[in-house]
Design a protein around this motif. Structure first.
Motif, PDB file in Angstrom:
ATOM      1  N   TYR A 165      41.072  48.964  40.398  1.00  0.00           N
ATOM      2  CA  TYR A 165      42.470  48.705  39.739  1.00  0.00           C
ATOM      3  C   TYR A 165      43.176  49.696  39.443  1.00  0.00           C
ATOM      4  O   TYR A 165      43.799  49.742  38.421  1.00  0.00           O
ATOM      5  CB  TYR A 165      41.876  47.720  38.615  1.00  0.00           C
ATOM      6  N   GLU A 167      45.693  51.196  40.532  1.00  0.00           N
ATOM      7  CA  GLU A 167      47.268  50.867  40.626  1.00  0.00           C
ATOM      8  C   GLU A 167      47.559  50.395  39.175  1.00  0.00           C
ATOM      9  O   GLU A 167      48.643  50.867  38.718  1.00  0.00           O
ATOM     10  CB  GLU A 167      47.686  49.896  41.913  1.00  0.00           C
ATOM     11  N   LYS A 168      46.689  49.682  38.363  1.00  0.00           N
ATOM     12  CA  LYS A 168      47.240  49.387  37.173  1.00  0.00           C
ATOM     13  C   LYS A 168      47.164  50.475  36.180  1.00  0.00           C
ATOM     14  O   LYS A 168      48.178  50.674  35.499  1.00  0.00           O
ATOM     15  CB  LYS A 168      46.251  48.301  36.593  1.00  0.00           C
ATOM     16  N   ARG A 173      49.755  50.075  33.024  1.00  0.00           N
ATOM     17  CA  ARG A 173      49.465  48.813  32.680  1.00  0.00           C
ATOM     18  C   ARG A 173      47.995  48.699  32.058  1.00  0.00           C
ATOM     19  O   ARG A 173      47.011  48.129  32.619  1.00  0.00           O
ATOM     20  CB  ARG A 173      49.615  47.789  33.762  1.00  0.00           C
ATOM     21  N   ASP A 176      45.906  45.313  30.997  1.00  0.00           N
ATOM     22  CA  ASP A 176      45.599  44.819  32.195  1.00  0.00           C
ATOM     23  C   ASP A 176      44.336  45.731  32.602  1.00  0.00           C
ATOM     24  O   ASP A 176      43.339  45.026  32.808  1.00  0.00           O
ATOM     25  CB  ASP A 176      46.415  44.591  33.447  1.00  0.00           C
ATOM     26  N   ALA A 177      44.199  46.913  32.641  1.00  0.00           N
ATOM     27  CA  ALA A 177      43.127  47.876  33.030  1.00  0.00           C
ATOM     28  C   ALA A 177      41.891  47.361  32.344  1.00  0.00           C
ATOM     29  O   ALA A 177      40.911  47.022  32.850  1.00  0.00           O
ATOM     30  CB  ALA A 177      43.552  49.241  33.059  1.00  0.00           C
ATOM     31  N   ILE A 180      40.802  43.908  32.954  1.00  0.00           N
ATOM     32  CA  ILE A 180      40.218  43.772  34.294  1.00  0.00           C
ATOM     33  C   ILE A 180      38.535  44.290  34.440  1.00  0.00           C
ATOM     34  O   ILE A 180      37.793  43.666  34.933  1.00  0.00           O
ATOM     35  CB  ILE A 180      40.831  44.273  35.452  1.00  0.00           C
ATOM     36  N   PRO A 186      43.348  40.306  34.997  1.00  0.00           N
ATOM     37  CA  PRO A 186      44.511  40.972  34.269  1.00  0.00           C
ATOM     38  C   PRO A 186      44.596  40.281  32.779  1.00  0.00           C
ATOM     39  O   PRO A 186      43.967  39.226  32.700  1.00  0.00           O
ATOM     40  CB  PRO A 186      45.581  40.508  35.135  1.00  0.00           C
TER      41      PRO A 186
END
Length: 215
Positions: A165, A167-168, A173, A176-177, A180, A186
């Motif tokens: 993850y 990219e989060k 973000r 979301d991270a 997750i 998310p």
């Protein structure tokens, strides 16, 4: 000769006492101090125990170190010594995969578990290291469980997060991270978070600020 024997035994006794005072007792005290330091947690201990390793690994993968320091605080409170968390339900799923009653569990396939005995499966079903990664996560990295609980635990933890993850984090973000990492999903678009601690994400964001992240 009779007089020398008591003196000889007295000499041995005094030597043994001196050895204990000079060598053994200090080692016991140092071990106790080391154990106490390892089991002590807190924001300062994150930096002391993991700061340099996190900064280095985060730099390699071009991710914000403040996130990983906050995650470390959430998952192990910065301690070096803490018990692993065994998850019986994960063990059940891994056994279903091993015996081909399930095609896969996340990225784990029957082929990956073909040689895994009971002890190995339990290690894969336990969480390890400062980010408390489940053991089976090591299979995605093609490494052993010992690698995510040993000296390279921070590096491999950051690498796994970048692969799954990352990219989060690059998109900032962070809600979301954190969500997750704890739940595999998310942050919900509506309703309450699904984390075991409802305040897990908010605490993570607050820790990031503490470690210097500017939102």
């Amino acid at each position: 000769m009779k007089t020398l024997k008591p003196l000889f035994f007295l000499f041995l006794t005094l030597s043994a006492i001196t050895f204990c005072i000079v060598y053994i007792i200090p080692k016991i005290k140092n071990h106790k101090k080391y154990s106490e330091a390892d089991s002590k947690g807190g924001l300062d201990m994150v930096e002391i125990n993991y700061g340099k390793a996190i900064d280095s690994a985060a730099n390699v993968f071009e991710l914000p170190p403040e996130y990983f320091k906050a995650l470390c605080m959430l998952e192990c409170t910065g301690r070096k010594e803490f018990p692993e968390r065994f998850e019986p339900h994960v063990l059940d799923r891994l056994k279903e995969v091993k015996f081909q009653r399930l095609n896969n569990y996340e990225h784990v396939t029957p082929e990956m578990l073909s040689d895994a005995n009971e002890e190995a499966l339990k290690n894969l079903a336990s969480s390890w290291g400062p980010f408390q990664l489940m053991g089976y996560k090591c299979l995605l990295l093609d490494i052993k469980v010992r690698d995510i609980r040993g000296d390279d635990a921070v590096f491999y933890g950051v690498k796994w997060i970048e692969m799954t993850y990352g990219e989060k984090l690059k998109a900032k973000r962070f809600k979301d991270a954190f969500h997750i990492h704890n739940t595999g999903k998310p942050y919900p678009l509506s309703g309450k978070p699904l984390t075991y601690d409802p305040d897990y994400v908010n605490r993570g964001l607050a820790y990031m600020k503490h470690f210097g992240y500017k939102f």
